[in-house]
Scaffold this active site. Structure first.
Site, PDB file in Angstrom:
ATOM      1  N   ARG A 132       0.851  -1.202   0.000  1.00  0.00           N
ATOM      2  CA  ARG A 132       0.000   0.000   0.000  1.00  0.00           C
ATOM      3  C   ARG A 132       0.884   1.249   0.000  1.00  0.00           C
ATOM      4  NH1 ARG A 132      -3.256  -2.875  -1.504  1.00  0.00           N
ATOM      5  NH2 ARG A 132      -5.307  -3.426  -0.682  1.00  0.00           N
ATOM      6  N   TYR A 148      -0.784   4.629  -1.300  1.00  0.00           N
ATOM      7  CA  TYR A 148      -1.898   4.867  -0.377  1.00  0.00           C
ATOM      8  C   TYR A 148      -1.386   5.355   0.982  1.00  0.00           C
ATOM      9  CZ  TYR A 148      -6.408   3.844   1.876  1.00  0.00           C
ATOM     10  OH  TYR A 148      -7.604   3.928   2.547  1.00  0.00           O
TER      11      TYR A 148
END
Ligand code: NAD
Length: 240
Positions: A141, A144
């Site tokens: 991630r 993100y």
């Protein structure tokens, strides 16, 4: 119980998932709600006597700047995008898009509503971050987490600058929440059940969160009078 009667709330990314549940919860708490999204078709089912639906692309700076003309007491910045991948797998294009949608759009909505809130004597801004941010390292991630960590930085900075104007700025850091975009991510790798089981296993509470559980926190933060600048973790125990 939080009473938001007389307040106007604006929610971004309101057509589905956490944004939609928050629109309904804010309206149930008495607020007038402006529910915005780029998906106008999905927004339509939300309209009611307390809920006005409207197209707003948070990536359009001119459209966002026009919010300065509105009376907004509560802003829930919910729009965001999830990219998968490690630092080695993340392109500049993906990181730039995540930065624009997860961070710059929020900067622009805050710039639009803050002067009006200050002039009217206060307000509440709630920014959607994630436990995958500076709170916790989560595999795959990268884009993100970088951008959701920036959300916590901008939240604290704006909170510090505007606390004297009675404007509270808070962030929400959910764990995994069962929303339409999560359903897409579960199916993307071709092993829906296996991926879902792995996502549930990350949550010590033993299940995924619901949009309604996050919406309850949005309502609390909309009305809470003694918290600002903080990241509010709601993660099924993932961060224990
Ligand atoms: P979702 O991804 O299911 O829905 C996103 C909505 O955003 C859609 O209605 C879409 O039309 C809208 N949208 C996309 N681009 C837009 C734009 N440019 N302008 C306006 N609207 C736009 O929603 P979700 O899963 O409930 O996630 C909402 C927020 O919560 C995101 O910021 C996400 O990062 C965050 N979050 C989600 C989870 C989770 O597990 N679902 C966990 C932590 C944080």
């Amino acid at each position: 119980m939080t009473d938001l009667t007389g307040k106007t709330a604006l929610v971004t990314a309101a057509a589905q998932g956490i944004g939609r549940a928050s629109v309904l919860a804010l309206a149930a708490a008495g607020a007038r709600v402006i529910a915005t999204d780029i998906d106008e078709a999905r927004l339509e089912g939300l309209a009611s006597d307390r809920i006005e639906t409207r197209r707003l692309d948070v990536l359009d700076p001119a459209a966002v700047a026009a919010l300065a003309d509105e009376t907004i007491d509560i802003l829930f910045n919910c729009a965001g995008v999830v990219h998968g991948g490690t630092v080695l797998e993340t392109s500049d294009v993906d990181l730039d898009f995540a930065w624009r949608l997860n961070v710059m759009a929020m900067v622009h909505t805050c710039q639009a509503v803050l002067p009006g809130m200050a002039a009217r004597g206060g307000g509440s801004i709630i920014n959607m971050s994630s436990i995958a941010s500076s709170v916790k390292g989560v595999p795959n991630r990268f884009a993100y987490s970088v951008t959701k960590a920036a959300v916590l930085g901008l939240t604290k900075s704006i909170a510090a600058d505007f606390v004297s104007k009675n404007i509270r700025v808070t962030a929400i850091c959910p764990g995994t929440v069962d929303t339409p975009s999560l359903q897409e991510r579960l199916g993307a790798g071709g092993d829906y059940e296996g991926t879902r089981a792995a996502f549930v296993a990350r949550q010590p509470i033993g299940r995924l969160g619901t949009p309604e559980e996050i919406a309850d926190l949005v309502v609390y933060l909309a009305g809470a009078s003694y918290t600002t600048g903080q990241a509010h973790v709601i993660d099924g125990g993932w961060g224990i």
